[in-house]
Design a protein around this motif. Structure first.
Motif, short mmCIF file in Angstrom:
data_model
loop_
_atom_site.label_atom_id
_atom_site.label_comp_id
_atom_site.label_asym_id
_atom_site.label_seq_id
_atom_site.Cartn_x
_atom_site.Cartn_y
_atom_site.Cartn_z
N MET A 1 0.84 -1.11 0.05
CA MET A 1 0.00 0.12 0.12
C MET A 1 0.78 1.43 0.03
O MET A 1 1.87 1.31 0.70
N ARG A 2 0.52 2.20 -0.93
CA ARG A 2 1.30 3.40 -0.88
C ARG A 2 0.42 4.50 -0.84
O ARG A 2 -0.96 4.64 -0.98
N GLN A 3 1.08 5.70 -0.32
CA GLN A 3 -0.02 6.86 -0.23
C GLN A 3 0.77 8.18 -0.80
O GLN A 3 2.04 8.11 -0.72
N ALA A 4 0.25 9.33 -1.34
CA ALA A 4 0.47 10.30 -1.79
C ALA A 4 -0.09 11.57 -1.35
O ALA A 4 -1.41 11.31 -1.40
N SER A 5 0.31 12.64 -1.13
CA SER A 5 -0.51 13.73 -0.74
C SER A 5 0.21 15.00 -1.14
O SER A 5 1.41 15.33 -1.28
N ALA A 6 -0.85 16.01 -1.56
CA ALA A 6 -0.21 17.41 -1.51
C ALA A 6 -1.26 18.32 -1.33
O ALA A 6 -2.47 18.11 -1.22
N ILE A 7 -0.76 19.56 -1.54
CA ILE A 7 -1.95 20.82 -1.52
C ILE A 7 -1.71 21.56 -2.80
O ILE A 7 -0.38 21.93 -3.11
N LEU A 8 -2.79 21.35 -3.60
CA LEU A 8 -2.75 22.14 -4.81
C LEU A 8 -3.58 23.39 -4.90
O LEU A 8 -4.35 23.57 -4.17
N SER A 9 -2.97 24.61 -5.42
CA SER A 9 -3.55 25.57 -5.50
C SER A 9 -4.30 26.13 -6.94
O SER A 9 -3.88 25.69 -7.88
N PHE A 10 -5.35 26.69 -7.10
CA PHE A 10 -6.21 27.02 -8.08
C PHE A 10 -6.87 28.61 -7.88
O PHE A 10 -7.16 29.13 -6.86
N ASP A 11 -6.55 29.30 -8.95
CA ASP A 11 -7.15 30.55 -9.20
C ASP A 11 -8.57 30.55 -9.54
O ASP A 11 -8.60 30.03 -10.60
N THR A 12 -9.42 31.30 -8.94
CA THR A 12 -10.75 31.24 -9.32
C THR A 12 -11.12 32.77 -10.16
O THR A 12 -10.51 33.55 -9.30
N PRO A 13 -11.92 32.73 -10.91
CA PRO A 13 -12.22 34.18 -11.54
C PRO A 13 -13.48 34.89 -10.82
O PRO A 13 -13.72 36.06 -11.20
N ILE A 117 -14.81 17.30 -12.13
CA ILE A 117 -14.50 17.74 -10.69
C ILE A 117 -14.56 19.22 -10.82
O ILE A 117 -13.75 19.54 -11.71
N TYR A 118 -15.41 19.86 -10.24
CA TYR A 118 -15.32 21.44 -10.36
C TYR A 118 -14.99 21.96 -8.91
O TYR A 118 -15.57 21.50 -7.65
N LEU A 119 -14.26 23.18 -8.98
CA LEU A 119 -13.92 24.05 -7.63
C LEU A 119 -15.00 24.88 -7.78
O LEU A 119 -14.78 25.84 -8.81
N ALA A 120 -16.03 25.24 -6.71
CA ALA A 120 -17.01 26.07 -6.88
C ALA A 120 -16.76 27.27 -6.03
O ALA A 120 -16.54 27.11 -4.77
N GLU A 121 -16.36 28.35 -6.59
CA GLU A 121 -16.20 29.65 -5.87
C GLU A 121 -17.66 30.25 -5.79
O GLU A 121 -18.40 30.51 -6.71
N HIS A 127 -10.44 34.32 -6.16
CA HIS A 127 -9.58 34.00 -4.90
C HIS A 127 -8.47 32.82 -5.62
O HIS A 127 -8.74 32.14 -6.26
N ARG A 128 -7.64 32.67 -4.60
CA ARG A 128 -6.54 31.56 -4.66
C ARG A 128 -7.26 30.61 -3.78
O ARG A 128 -7.11 30.93 -2.68
N ARG A 129 -7.58 29.25 -4.26
CA ARG A 129 -8.01 28.15 -3.18
C ARG A 129 -7.07 27.34 -3.31
O ARG A 129 -6.60 26.83 -4.44
N GLU A 130 -7.12 26.52 -2.04
CA GLU A 130 -6.14 25.22 -2.03
C GLU A 130 -7.21 24.04 -1.64
O GLU A 130 -8.12 24.03 -0.98
#
Length: 138
Positions: A1-13, A117-121, A127-130
């Motif tokens: 079993m393996r794991q990976a993780s991160a924090i990704l940033s997205f700019d919303t309009p 998959i949508y990031l709903a602002e 905004h910059r969302r994580e």
């Protein structure tokens, strides 16, 4: 079993839906994990995550109109520290949710043909969302 993780940033309009499917797929492929479970968490209280149709733009338009009706802006909220769209944004995030889980099968997210998959602002301003992502599997 393996794991990976991160924090990704997205700019919303500003208010609306930002398709983050491609970024999630690229990150997932980069982990080398082909079978498992991908968990996403929006690290904000005035933005959210949705899996929704990616073909007909009217779906997102109708969803935004519904959210406007169910959580309208106005002077009837006690919490307005950051403006008239502050409390409605929190309500909309509560209604739509801040986390998702997506199975990963045969090296790909197991989304349906018409799903994205949508990031709903929910705020008017950009905004910059994580998004915190975690994948566990093999």
């Amino acid at each position: 079993m393996r794991q990976a993780s991160a924090i990704l940033s997205f700019d919303t309009p500003g208010r609306g839906f930002t398709d983050i499917t491609r970024a999630m797929a690229e990150w997932q492929r980069g982990t080398g994990i082909a079978e498992g479970l991908l968990t996403l968490l929006c690290r904000h209280t005035s933005a959210s995550l949705l899996i929704q149709e990616n073909a007909a733009r009217e779906v997102r338009t109708d969803l935004a109109a519904w959210l406007d009706r169910i959580a309208p802006e106005g002077p009837h909220y006690a919490h307005d520290d950051e403006g008239a769209d502050d409390m409605p944004a929190h309500l909309r995030a509560t209604l739509t949710g801040v986390n998702l889980q997506v199975p990963v099968l045969a090296g790909r997210m197991a989304l349906g043909t018409w799903q994205a998959i949508y990031l709903a602002e929910h705020r008017r301003m950009p905004h910059r969302r994580e998004i915190a992502v975690h994948l566990i599997g093999a």
